[in-house]
Design a protein around this motif. Structure first.
Motif, PDB file in Angstrom:
ATOM      1  N   GLU A 111     -40.085  16.505   7.888  1.00 43.74           N
ATOM      2  CA  GLU A 111     -39.405  15.319   8.397  1.00 43.74           C
ATOM      3  C   GLU A 111     -40.189  14.044   8.122  1.00 43.74           C
ATOM      4  O   GLU A 111     -39.607  12.992   7.866  1.00 43.74           O
ATOM      5  N   GLN A 136     -45.237  16.474   9.524  1.00 42.27           N
ATOM      6  CA  GLN A 136     -44.401  16.783  10.679  1.00 42.27           C
ATOM      7  C   GLN A 136     -43.147  17.526  10.209  1.00 42.27           C
ATOM      8  O   GLN A 136     -42.449  17.067   9.298  1.00 42.27           O
ATOM      9  N   ASN A 169     -39.435  19.764  11.134  1.00 40.56           N
ATOM     10  CA  ASN A 169     -38.318  19.667  12.078  1.00 40.56           C
ATOM     11  C   ASN A 169     -38.288  20.835  13.061  1.00 40.56           C
ATOM     12  O   ASN A 169     -37.655  20.765  14.105  1.00 40.56           O
ATOM     13  N   LYS A 170     -39.003  21.932  12.706  1.00 43.35           N
ATOM     14  CA  LYS A 170     -39.093  23.104  13.585  1.00 43.35           C
ATOM     15  C   LYS A 170     -40.481  23.711  13.456  1.00 43.35           C
ATOM     16  O   LYS A 170     -41.155  23.518  12.439  1.00 43.35           O
ATOM     17  N   LYS A 187     -44.957  22.035  15.382  1.00 43.77           N
ATOM     18  CA  LYS A 187     -44.242  21.357  14.300  1.00 43.77           C
ATOM     19  C   LYS A 187     -45.148  20.416  13.504  1.00 43.77           C
ATOM     20  O   LYS A 187     -44.652  19.531  12.803  1.00 43.77           O
TER      21      LYS A 187
END
Length: 528
Positions: free
Chosen positions: A368, A382, A384-385, A418
């Motif tokens: 992300e 970073q 998203n999951k 994450k």
């Protein structure tokens, strides 16, 4: 041809503009046509309301629906399909609850000895097709006419209908002697996106051959035709467009069709009680394969139906057929078009254009954001999951490139949840390169770094940044409900052929215009 059938099918379109529009809420009789022996769906059968010159065509699952108003009038449903006996069913025996199952019986012909010895031996498949092409001016309308019918486009995903769009359309044709694409006009009575079915916005997006987000592999029109989905579908009617290039590998039907195909033994089948020649079509331009049938009336050589499918053989990794997949083939597209006889001329009954297409779904597990700490030489990734296998991650699995050069890492600082933090190399050239990572270029355009982490997966085992390919089916179909010899009624409301049907700028017929047609909306999936 059966004159009584032609008589009740033909009508004058605008005798009255005050016929009640038959779009009632769930006020339909639902039915499904099945082969009496195999129990398989009977697809593209013609279902007509006797004496009303109105009807629909059965769907991929053999299903159809007809407004209950016809039941109240005590009329009869007539069902005909190539190779089957015509069936006539009183509306009174059909239930308004659930789905009525109707079994269709195959037609059987007993050919006499004279037919077999004198005619069949004399007429080869090529001669029959040659006669049929030569007689197009005699068998098809040369004068202006119009057709009103039900149009839909949709996709099949795991045997379920998605992105179903429906319309009632009027087609104005100046006659078969003209160029279809240039001179045919269209009018829209109604258009709707059916929200009762799944809407997959990504699969519904336009084809994109640049990013390869959505594309049709190996298939294209011969000519650079433009137009919306309805126009493109009609271009694939090779019978109507017999004097212009249609699609691979039919080409210009009157000139290319016979010479470019092989034809199988002539067989006899039936349509609505009449004998019809059934001729197989073959062509094998490596690695493609063509399979189909052409149906021609015995008495006047009218081409009644053309089924044409193109496949691609599967090739192994080294460019050769492996033993396991040598006989495998994938459908690229198939086209089925049928004509019905009305007042001694053949008019379009239906056309179905089906093609496979591929979409590249957005990644479910993805990066992300990237945050660069220039002072400490750290790069935070970073996600998203959360990833579930940080303990398996190695530096060799991580690649960061910028401006064509690779940026080196020294170690993995932290990896949890994450977030993943990496220590960048402190070499002078590396520091100079990484300091440009999120800076604007001379033109003011920010260049994006390319980061690939090859082994990370989430809890659902989705690989990081993996965009999976998915193959779906696209259908565009038009089913005639009525044919007329009327001209254009609303010249200021003709459809814009280059704009999608859903475009808000697309003209629609005046709302006060009401009519007796209905949308043959299919069941939720093809197995119901």
């Amino acid at each position: 041809m059966d004159f009584s059938l032609k008589k009740y099918l033909f009508f004058l379109l605008f005798l009255s503009l005050n016929i009640v529009f038959s779009q009632f809420k769930d006020e339909f009789i639902n039915g499904v046509l099945l082969d009496s022996k195999t129990n398989e769906p009977v697809v593209f059968a013609t279902i007509r309301v006797k004496d009303k010159a109105l009807g629909v065509i059965s769907n991929q699952d053999g299903g159809f629906r007809v407004p209950t108003t016809f039941q109240l009038e005590g009329t009869i449903l007539e069902i005909s399909s190539m190779g089957y006996e015509t069936k006539r069913i009183p509306f009174s025996v059909l239930t308004t609850s659930g789905v009525n199952t109707i079994l269709m019986t195959a037609a059987v012909f007993e050919l006499n000895e004279t037919t077999v010895t004198a005619k069949a031996k004399r007429l080869t498949a090529r001669k029959i097709i040659k006669y049929a092409l030569k007689r197009i001016p005699d068998n098809y309308p040369q004068n202006p006419f119009s057709i009103i019918g039900y149009y839909r486009d949709y996709q099949l995903k795991q045997r379920e209908y998605v992105n179903l769009n429906e319309a009632i359309v009027q087609v104005f044709d100046v006659g078969f002697q003209s160029d279809d694409y240039q001179q045919i006009s269209y009018g829209l009575f109604s258009y709707t996106k059916n929200k009762k079915f799944e809407i997959d916005s990504f699969a519904a997006k336009p084809y994109d051959y640049i990013s390869q987000d959505k594309f049709i592999p190996d298939a294209a029109l011969i000519s650079d035709y433009g137009g919306n989905e309805l126009v493109i579908m009609h271009i694939h009617d090779a019978i109507r467009n017999h004097n212009v290039p249609a699609y691979s590998f039919v080409g210009k039907m009157t000139e290319d069709f016979i010479g470019q195909h092989r034809f199988s033994k002539v067989e006899t089948t039936a349509y609505n009680g009449e004998e019809v020649y059934k001729i197989g079509i073959r062509k094998s331009p490596f690695p493609f394969q063509v399979r189909g049938f052409i149906y021609i009336d015995k008495n006047d050589y009218a081409i009644r139906r053309l089924d044409y499918a193109v496949y691609k053989k599967q090739i192994g990794a080294e460019g050769n057929f492996s033993e396991k997949i040598r006989d495998r083939k994938v459908l690229l597209y198939e086209i089925s078009v049928e004509y019905a006889d009305i007042e001694q001329k053949m008019y379009l009954n239906y056309i179905s254009f089906h093609n496979k297409f591929v979409i590249r779904r957005p990644a479910k597990f993805k990066i992300e954001k990237l945050i660069l700490d220039k002072v400490n030489g750290l790069l935070e990734v970073q996600l998203n999951k959360p990833a579930k296998n940080y303990d398996e991650l190695k530096l060799k699995d991580i690649e960061l490139r910028f401006k064509g050069q690779q940026i080196q890492f020294r170690r993995i600082v932290s990896a949890a949840g994450k977030s993943l933090t990496l220590k960048l190399s402190d070499g002078a050239s590396q520091v100079a390169l990484r300091n440009q990572l999120f800076s604007n270029t001379e033109k003011g355009v920010r260049e994006k770094p390319f980061l690939q982490i090859g082994t990370l997966i989430d809890e659902e085992n989705n690989l990081l940044d993996e965009r999976k390919l998915e193959r779906l089916d696209q259908f565009r179909e038009f089913f005639t409900q009525q044919v007329a010899n009327e001209g254009i009624a609303f010249k200021d409301s003709l459809m814009l052929k280059t704009r999608p049907l859903y475009d808000t700028r697309q003209p629609m017929y005046p709302k006060k215009q009401r009519f007796d047609f209905w949308m043959n909306t299919p069941l939720k999936n093809v197995d119901q």
